[in-house]
Design a protein around this motif. Structure first.
Motif, PDB file in Angstrom:
ATOM      1  N   ASP A 155       0.947  -1.266  -0.007  1.00 30.33           N
ATOM      2  CA  ASP A 155      -0.086  -0.016  -0.014  1.00 30.33           C
ATOM      3  C   ASP A 155       0.675   1.128   0.068  1.00 30.33           C
ATOM      4  O   ASP A 155       0.616   2.250  -0.654  1.00 30.33           O
ATOM      5  CB  ASP A 155      -1.014   0.062   1.172  1.00 30.33           C
ATOM      6  CG  ASP A 155      -2.058  -1.036   1.222  1.00 30.33           C
ATOM      7  OD1 ASP A 155      -2.314  -1.369  -0.126  1.00 30.33           O
ATOM      8  OD2 ASP A 155      -2.645  -1.408   1.906  1.00 30.33           O
TER       9      ASP A 155
ATOM     10  N   ARG B 206       2.338   1.478  -3.430  1.00 29.13           N
ATOM     11  CA  ARG B 206       1.254   2.158  -4.280  1.00 29.13           C
ATOM     12  C   ARG B 206       1.016   3.613  -4.382  1.00 29.13           C
ATOM     13  O   ARG B 206       0.930   4.500  -5.143  1.00 29.13           O
ATOM     14  CB  ARG B 206      -0.096   1.243  -4.140  1.00 29.13           C
ATOM     15  CG  ARG B 206      -0.845   1.273  -5.467  1.00 29.13           C
ATOM     16  CD  ARG B 206      -2.119   0.296  -5.160  1.00 29.13           C
ATOM     17  NE  ARG B 206      -1.640  -0.996  -4.900  1.00 29.13           N
ATOM     18  CZ  ARG B 206      -1.281  -2.003  -5.792  1.00 29.13           C
ATOM     19  NH1 ARG B 206      -1.222  -1.757  -7.154  1.00 29.13           N
ATOM     20  NH2 ARG B 206      -0.892  -2.956  -5.315  1.00 29.13           N
ATOM     21  N   THR B 207       1.115   3.868  -2.956  1.00 30.73           N
ATOM     22  CA  THR B 207       0.901   5.689  -2.739  1.00 30.73           C
ATOM     23  C   THR B 207       2.072   6.296  -3.447  1.00 30.73           C
ATOM     24  O   THR B 207       1.799   7.187  -4.059  1.00 30.73           O
ATOM     25  CB  THR B 207       0.973   5.749  -1.185  1.00 30.73           C
ATOM     26  OG1 THR B 207      -0.047   5.211  -0.749  1.00 30.73           O
ATOM     27  CG2 THR B 207       0.826   7.337  -0.934  1.00 30.73           C
TER      28      THR B 207
ATOM     29  N   ALA C  33       1.774   6.569  -6.894  1.00 28.41           N
ATOM     30  CA  ALA C  33       0.741   7.520  -7.447  1.00 28.41           C
ATOM     31  C   ALA C  33       0.857   8.957  -7.443  1.00 28.41           C
ATOM     32  O   ALA C  33       0.709   9.636  -8.376  1.00 28.41           O
ATOM     33  CB  ALA C  33      -0.653   7.265  -6.451  1.00 28.41           C
TER      34      ALA C  33
ATOM     35  N   ALA D  34      -2.792  12.200  -5.427  1.00 32.30           N
ATOM     36  CA  ALA D  34      -2.713  10.611  -4.945  1.00 32.30           C
ATOM     37  C   ALA D  34      -3.839   9.916  -4.168  1.00 32.30           C
ATOM     38  O   ALA D  34      -4.356   9.112  -4.330  1.00 32.30           O
ATOM     39  CB  ALA D  34      -1.184  10.439  -4.495  1.00 32.30           C
TER      40      ALA D  34
ATOM     41  N   ALA E 232      -7.092   9.579  -5.922  1.00 37.05           N
ATOM     42  CA  ALA E 232      -7.050   8.528  -6.997  1.00 37.05           C
ATOM     43  C   ALA E 232      -7.095   7.324  -6.137  1.00 37.05           C
ATOM     44  O   ALA E 232      -7.971   6.407  -6.509  1.00 37.05           O
ATOM     45  CB  ALA E 232      -5.917   8.565  -7.735  1.00 37.05           C
ATOM     46  N   LEU E 233      -6.578   7.357  -4.894  1.00 41.30           N
ATOM     47  CA  LEU E 233      -6.448   6.240  -3.987  1.00 41.30           C
ATOM     48  C   LEU E 233      -7.604   5.929  -2.815  1.00 41.30           C
ATOM     49  O   LEU E 233      -7.580   5.002  -2.259  1.00 41.30           O
ATOM     50  CB  LEU E 233      -5.120   5.818  -3.396  1.00 41.30           C
ATOM     51  CG  LEU E 233      -3.866   5.683  -4.321  1.00 41.30           C
ATOM     52  CD1 LEU E 233      -2.736   5.929  -3.451  1.00 41.30           C
ATOM     53  CD2 LEU E 233      -3.922   4.397  -4.986  1.00 41.30           C
ATOM     54  N   HIS E 234      -8.620   7.001  -2.956  1.00 37.27           N
ATOM     55  CA  HIS E 234      -9.561   7.148  -2.052  1.00 37.27           C
ATOM     56  C   HIS E 234      -9.175   7.127  -0.410  1.00 37.27           C
ATOM     57  O   HIS E 234      -9.479   6.200   0.289  1.00 37.27           O
ATOM     58  CB  HIS E 234     -10.516   5.905  -2.142  1.00 37.27           C
ATOM     59  CG  HIS E 234     -11.026   6.011  -3.594  1.00 37.27           C
ATOM     60  ND1 HIS E 234     -11.920   7.125  -4.134  1.00 37.27           N
ATOM     61  CD2 HIS E 234     -10.863   5.294  -4.448  1.00 37.27           C
ATOM     62  CE1 HIS E 234     -12.234   6.901  -5.251  1.00 37.27           C
ATOM     63  NE2 HIS E 234     -11.709   5.512  -5.610  1.00 37.27           N
ATOM     64  N   LEU E 235      -7.866   7.890  -0.150  1.00 41.37           N
ATOM     65  CA  LEU E 235      -7.476   7.909   1.053  1.00 41.37           C
ATOM     66  C   LEU E 235      -7.421   9.339   1.443  1.00 41.37           C
ATOM     67  O   LEU E 235      -7.415  10.354   0.711  1.00 41.37           O
ATOM     68  CB  LEU E 235      -5.930   7.577   0.883  1.00 41.37           C
ATOM     69  CG  LEU E 235      -5.514   6.162   0.482  1.00 41.37           C
ATOM     70  CD1 LEU E 235      -4.044   5.833   0.341  1.00 41.37           C
ATOM     71  CD2 LEU E 235      -6.076   4.975   1.598  1.00 41.37           C
TER      72      LEU E 235
ATOM     73  N   VAL F 167      -1.746   9.456   3.170  1.00 42.85           N
ATOM     74  CA  VAL F 167      -0.900   9.682   2.120  1.00 42.85           C
ATOM     75  C   VAL F 167       0.581  10.250   2.781  1.00 42.85           C
ATOM     76  O   VAL F 167       1.776   9.676   2.578  1.00 42.85           O
ATOM     77  CB  VAL F 167      -1.188  10.322   1.147  1.00 42.85           C
ATOM     78  CG1 VAL F 167      -0.188  10.642  -0.004  1.00 42.85           C
ATOM     79  CG2 VAL F 167      -2.553   9.618   0.391  1.00 42.85           C
TER      80      VAL F 167
ATOM     81  N   HIS G 161       2.119   7.462   4.759  1.00 42.74           N
ATOM     82  CA  HIS G 161       2.772   6.344   4.202  1.00 42.74           C
ATOM     83  C   HIS G 161       4.201   6.720   3.339  1.00 42.74           C
ATOM     84  O   HIS G 161       5.092   5.926   3.763  1.00 42.74           O
ATOM     85  CB  HIS G 161       1.828   6.260   2.748  1.00 42.74           C
ATOM     86  CG  HIS G 161       0.665   5.353   3.011  1.00 42.74           C
ATOM     87  ND1 HIS G 161      -0.193   4.893   2.151  1.00 42.74           N
ATOM     88  CD2 HIS G 161       0.090   4.774   4.318  1.00 42.74           C
ATOM     89  CE1 HIS G 161      -0.853   4.235   2.541  1.00 42.74           C
ATOM     90  NE2 HIS G 161      -1.150   4.111   3.840  1.00 42.74           N
TER      91      HIS G 161
ATOM     92  N   ASP H 269       0.566  -7.817  -8.777  1.00 36.35           N
ATOM     93  CA  ASP H 269      -0.921  -7.695  -9.533  1.00 36.35           C
ATOM     94  C   ASP H 269      -0.928  -8.955 -10.306  1.00 36.35           C
ATOM     95  O   ASP H 269      -1.793  -9.821 -10.271  1.00 36.35           O
ATOM     96  CB  ASP H 269      -0.891  -6.598 -10.100  1.00 36.35           C
ATOM     97  CG  ASP H 269      -1.113  -5.347  -9.482  1.00 36.35           C
ATOM     98  OD1 ASP H 269      -1.535  -5.376  -8.342  1.00 36.35           O
ATOM     99  OD2 ASP H 269      -0.900  -4.139  -9.921  1.00 36.35           O
TER     100      ASP H 269
END
Length: 296
Positions: free
Chosen positions: A7, A10-11, A14, A24, A27-30, A35, A38, A79
């Motif tokens: 995670d 990925r942050t 992004a 970011a 886009a990541l719904h955080l 963020v 992270h 993935d």
């Protein structure tokens, strides 16, 4: 250092792609503070700065650029792994362990495997040469997924058997022998015989055919490889009783075949575990049934 979080990676990717922590986060719904945490956690674990953050866009440092490139590969691998598992659970990929006799492997399995490769290329089949009894035992033990077995088979807990096809058993004779058009147990019992060994269903089927006519078969030699048996027949060593496995068998000119009287049939079935009726195993079963000979 503790393991890195996917995670967090990925942050970071992004942010590099979108240019800011806020973009970011959307886009990541955080939440934006998440963020920030992270990135701070990553930089703390790496003991180095990954992003230059100010009034303008967030820009990767030299260290950040190298790390982001590696992070992209890690995320892509993750993935791919998840997608592979999903495909396997959906039955699109997987490995199926199949047991069968040498004759079935040579004459029946190739057509099914060709169909399987065309319709379900992600399914891999591992074939083992086994007698029907060995296959049934391994199915019950869970070390085999599917088997092509001679019928009938006694009921076995947790294993389901479906009829596949039946083939006539013929007498294979040296061409130099003078023989009637149809061969009886009495006629064959007086000739040297080459049969499958006593561990096979075909041997028992043949022995029962002789016994029903009051005859006892005394094979000169017992083998489990039908092609080797045909070679011995061609050499004039004896007669054999074998199923007509190929749809258009190509016989050695030194061999002739004769039907039996009374007729004798070798029946085959597909056996698999009852808790493995879906996925790749089901695709192999479907391919076998699709190529089965019509009932006669």
């Amino acid at each position: 250092m503790r393991e890195l979080s996917l995670d967090h990676l990925r942050t970071l990717v992004a942010i590099a792609d979108l240019g800011s922590l806020a973009a970011a986060a959307r886009a990541l719904h955080l939440a934006p503070p998440t963020v920030t945490v992270h990135i701070a956690d990553l930089e703390s674990r790496l003991a180095g700065q990954l992003l230059v953050r100010g009034r303008g866009p967030a820009v990767p440092t030299a260290l950040g650029e190298r790390f982001i490139a590696r992070a992209r590969r890690l995320l892509a691998d993750a993935d791919d792994a998840v997608e592979d598992v999903r495909r396997q659970l959906a039955g699109q990929t997987g490995r199926v362990r199949v047991g069968a006799s040498t004759g079935v492997i040579a004459h029946l399995l190739p057509q099914a495997l060709e169909r399987l490769a065309r319709d379900h290329p992600g399914v891999e089949v591992h074939v083992q040469v086994l007698t029907s009894q060995e296959s049934m035992n391994r199915l019950a033990a869970g070390s085999l997924d599917l088997a092509i077995v001679a019928l009938p088979q006694p009921d076995m807990r947790g294993v389901r058997v479906t009829a596949l096809r039946r083939d006539p058993v013929l007498a294979f004779l040296p061409a130099s022998w003078e023989a009637p058009k149809r061969l009886t147990p009495a006629w064959l019992a007086q000739r040297p015989l080459i049969l499958n060994d006593a561990s096979t269903r075909l041997y028992r089927l043949t022995a029962e055919w002789f016994a029903a006519a009051g005859e006892h078969c005394r094979p000169r030699i017992e083998l489990n490889y039908n092609d080797a048996i045909r070679t011995l027949v061609a050499a004039g060593y004896g007669a054999a009783l074998l199923p007509q496995e190929a749809r258009e068998p190509l016989l050695d000119a030194r061999i002739v075949t004769r039907p039996l009287m009374p007729a004798l049939w070798r029946k085959l079935g597909v056996a698999l575990r009852e808790n493995d009726l879906g996925g790749p195993t089901a695709f192999v079963r479907q391919a076998l049934l699709a190529d089965a000979a019509p009932p006669r």
